[in-house]
Motif scaffolding. Structure first.
Motif, mmCIF file in Angstrom:
data_model
loop_
_atom_site.group_PDB
_atom_site.id
_atom_site.type_symbol
_atom_site.label_atom_id
_atom_site.label_comp_id
_atom_site.label_asym_id
_atom_site.label_seq_id
_atom_site.Cartn_x
_atom_site.Cartn_y
_atom_site.Cartn_z
ATOM 1 N N GLN A 1 -2.677 -5.401 -1.626
ATOM 2 C CA GLN A 1 -2.011 -4.515 -2.522
ATOM 3 C C GLN A 1 -2.359 -3.221 -2.057
ATOM 4 O OE1 GLN A 1 -3.317 -7.120 -3.663
ATOM 5 N NE2 GLN A 1 -2.281 -8.342 -5.113
ATOM 6 N N HIS A 2 -1.941 -2.277 -0.973
ATOM 7 C CA HIS A 2 -2.633 -0.993 -0.612
ATOM 8 C C HIS A 2 -1.716 -0.041 -1.219
ATOM 9 C CE1 HIS A 2 -4.807 -2.775 2.326
ATOM 10 N NE2 HIS A 2 -3.850 -3.486 3.112
ATOM 11 N N GLU A 3 -0.401 -0.113 -1.506
ATOM 12 C CA GLU A 3 0.334 1.063 -1.895
ATOM 13 C C GLU A 3 -0.002 1.722 -3.197
ATOM 14 O OE1 GLU A 3 4.629 2.343 -3.651
ATOM 15 O OE2 GLU A 3 4.089 0.291 -3.908
ATOM 16 N N LEU A 4 -0.820 1.196 -4.018
ATOM 17 C CA LEU A 4 -1.151 1.757 -5.369
ATOM 18 C C LEU A 4 -2.687 1.993 -5.461
ATOM 19 C CD1 LEU A 4 0.949 -0.321 -7.944
ATOM 20 C CD2 LEU A 4 1.712 1.593 -6.852
ATOM 21 N N ARG B 1 -3.217 5.751 -5.533
ATOM 22 C CA ARG B 1 -2.592 6.442 -6.826
ATOM 23 C C ARG B 1 -3.140 6.113 -8.178
ATOM 24 N NH1 ARG B 1 3.959 5.593 -6.199
ATOM 25 N NH2 ARG B 1 3.947 5.542 -3.929
ATOM 26 N N THR C 1 7.080 4.168 -7.556
ATOM 27 C CA THR C 1 6.670 2.974 -6.639
ATOM 28 C C THR C 1 7.968 2.682 -5.800
ATOM 29 O OG1 THR C 1 7.407 1.335 -8.023
ATOM 30 C CG2 THR C 1 5.175 2.313 -8.766
ATOM 31 N N TYR C 2 7.424 2.094 -4.600
ATOM 32 C CA TYR C 2 8.103 1.453 -3.738
ATOM 33 C C TYR C 2 9.253 0.559 -4.062
ATOM 34 C CZ TYR C 2 9.482 -0.682 0.894
ATOM 35 O OH TYR C 2 10.293 -1.270 1.856
ATOM 36 N N THR D 1 -6.435 -2.862 -8.757
ATOM 37 C CA THR D 1 -5.304 -2.513 -8.023
ATOM 38 C C THR D 1 -4.618 -3.606 -7.869
ATOM 39 O OG1 THR D 1 -6.282 -0.567 -6.681
ATOM 40 C CG2 THR D 1 -4.142 -1.536 -5.810
ATOM 41 N N THR E 1 -0.824 -4.036 -9.776
ATOM 42 C CA THR E 1 0.406 -4.334 -9.025
ATOM 43 C C THR E 1 1.073 -5.555 -9.283
ATOM 44 O OG1 THR E 1 -0.716 -3.166 -6.976
ATOM 45 C CG2 THR E 1 1.078 -4.357 -6.324
ATOM 46 N N ASP F 1 0.881 -6.283 1.171
ATOM 47 C CA ASP F 1 1.578 -4.930 0.617
ATOM 48 C C ASP F 1 2.890 -5.047 -0.032
ATOM 49 O OD1 ASP F 1 0.817 -2.434 -0.439
ATOM 50 O OD2 ASP F 1 1.257 -1.525 1.778
ATOM 51 N N THR F 2 3.837 -3.934 0.754
ATOM 52 C CA THR F 2 5.088 -3.760 0.150
ATOM 53 C C THR F 2 6.011 -4.980 0.634
ATOM 54 O OG1 THR F 2 5.734 -2.251 1.745
ATOM 55 C CG2 THR F 2 4.878 -1.553 -0.395
ATOM 56 N N ASP G 1 7.267 -6.894 -2.234
ATOM 57 C CA ASP G 1 8.114 -6.158 -3.026
ATOM 58 C C ASP G 1 9.474 -6.306 -2.539
ATOM 59 O OD1 ASP G 1 6.053 -5.189 -4.754
ATOM 60 O OD2 ASP G 1 5.862 -3.553 -3.575
#
Length: 395
Positions: free
Chosen positions: A288-291, A294, A386-387, A314, A318, A263-264, A267
């Motif tokens: 890639q959970h964050e998006l 959304r 986004t993060y 996703t 991402t 995930d992040t 990032d």
């Protein structure tokens, strides 16, 4: 023209030579054999030389005049025999000096139609690490036997390491050339197969001095890696327990590596790379959970309403967004396929190389960074803030 050069002039030609092998050592040289073949690369047709030593293979590409001189020198000083496979014949050259040269020619039967001269660069896969040549860390980690044979159950790992080293080799030209050691940070290194591979590649194969730190959250894994590094005598390699976001390196970092950071965490590695002005980043994202929740676009609803397709979309969105952000902040980015030993769909690699701005010019360039492409992308897929964007702006 001496007899040896005359024979080489006749048979070492781009349109005729399929493969040549120099063997039968005259001296105690570390090079046990040399293979020569024509290849077509961007610079044109070259003759590729493979110098096979006990524990490594070194390559270089030469023009025809240079190739003739190199083969002649090798025949005079290191090897007794040159075996050539050409389009129309098998040729053997035996030479003890420039004038003492014997040539045996066995022409192919015309009914066989001759051999095809294949100039493609990768007509046969040439791994950076070759099976049959033992490498210390691969033996220690159970990927190879002491004789250099790849353990059958670890062949996927062997292929993964080779593929990764190809990507490392591709970014050598952007890494700084200076008197200090190259500094590399590997986030989420796990059991560190690829970390050990990097250290061996830079030190043993390239003869460079490096300082590498591997970071992982599991104390037992870090202890194992440090013990292994000590056993192998890898003085410039150390491992620490730590989190990506909390880690701070003092001084320049040249290369950042993160493989399967969830995930992040990927990032965070991107943010660290930008903040350190790292010359390059190699990242294989994961999870890639964050998006996921959304992601919204009415035109894509036929895709997004299916769970498995939403998950795959996703991942694509991402990683594309990550590329846009890094390009906005001064990096050239490629998204490439990476061979993953676990055979999961998470097998894309982001390779980013810094375009290079220094001092005040760098600060001025970043202050004028154009976020319009990122803004449009966020609107298209309903991403909101986004993060990654928030963290980049914070640093």
């Amino acid at each position: 023209m001496n007899k040896l050069r005359a024979a080489l002039e006749e048979w070492i030609r781009e349109e005729a030579l399929v493969k040549g092998t120099l063997s039968g050592k005259k001296t105690s040289s570390e090079v046990v054999k040399v293979i020569v073949k024509p290849v077509k690369i961007k610079a044109g047709i070259k003759f590729q030389f493979e110098y096979h030593e006990k524990n490594k293979v070194v390559h270089k590409n030469l023009d025809r005049p240079e190739a003739l001189e190199e083969i002649e020198l090798l025949m005079q000083t290191r090897f007794k025999q040159l075996d050539l496979k050409t389009a129309r014949a098998d040729v053997k050259l035996f030479s003890n000096s420039a004038d003492n040269c014997r040539v045996l020619v066995k022409k192919l039967d015309d009914r066989e139609g001759g051999r095809v001269v294949d100039l493609s660069h990768n007509r046969q896969k040439n791994y950076i690490l070759e099976e049959g040549i033992p490498v210390g860390y691969l033996v220690h980690l159970g990927v190879q036997t002491p004789e250099g044979k790849v353990v059958k159950s670890r062949y996927d790992k062997f292929r993964q390491i080779n593929r990764f080293l190809e990507y490392v080799e591709d970014i050598l030209k952007v890494l700084p050339k200076s008197d200090r050691p190259l500094r590399i940070v590997d986030f989420g290194c796990g059991k560190a197969y690829l970390t050990f591979a990097m250290y061996d590649f830079f030190t043993r194969r390239l003869g460079l001095e490096v300082s590498i730190i591997g970071l992982d959250l599991k104390a037992d894994v870090v202890a194992f890696c440090n013990k292994t590094a000590q056993a192998l005598g890898y003085e410039g390699l150390r491992f620490e327990v730590g989190d990506i976001r909390d880690h701070d390196e003092q001084g320049a970092v040249d290369l950042v590596v993160t493989l399967h950071a969830c995930d992040t965490a990927t990032d965070e590695a991107i943010v660290k790379s930008i903040g350190w002005k790292a010359a390059a980043l190699l990242s294989v994202p994961c999870c890639q959970h964050e998006l996921h929740d959304r992601l919204h676009n009415e035109s894509l609803d036929p895709i997004l309403r299916h769970g498995i397709l939403r998950e795959r979309m996703t991942g694509i969105v991402t990683d594309a967004y990550r590329a846009i952000v890094m390009e906005t902040l001064g990096y050239d980015v490629q998204i490439l396929e990476f061979i993953d030993m676990t055979h999961t769909p998470k097998n894309l690699l982001l390779r980013a190389t810094r375009r290079g701005h220094e001092g005040d010019e760098d600060r001025e360039w970043l202050s004028m960074a154009d976020w319009r492409e990122a803004d449009a992308f966020e609107r298209t897929f309903g991403l909101g803030k986004t993060y990654l964007r928030t963290r980049c702006e914070s640093v």
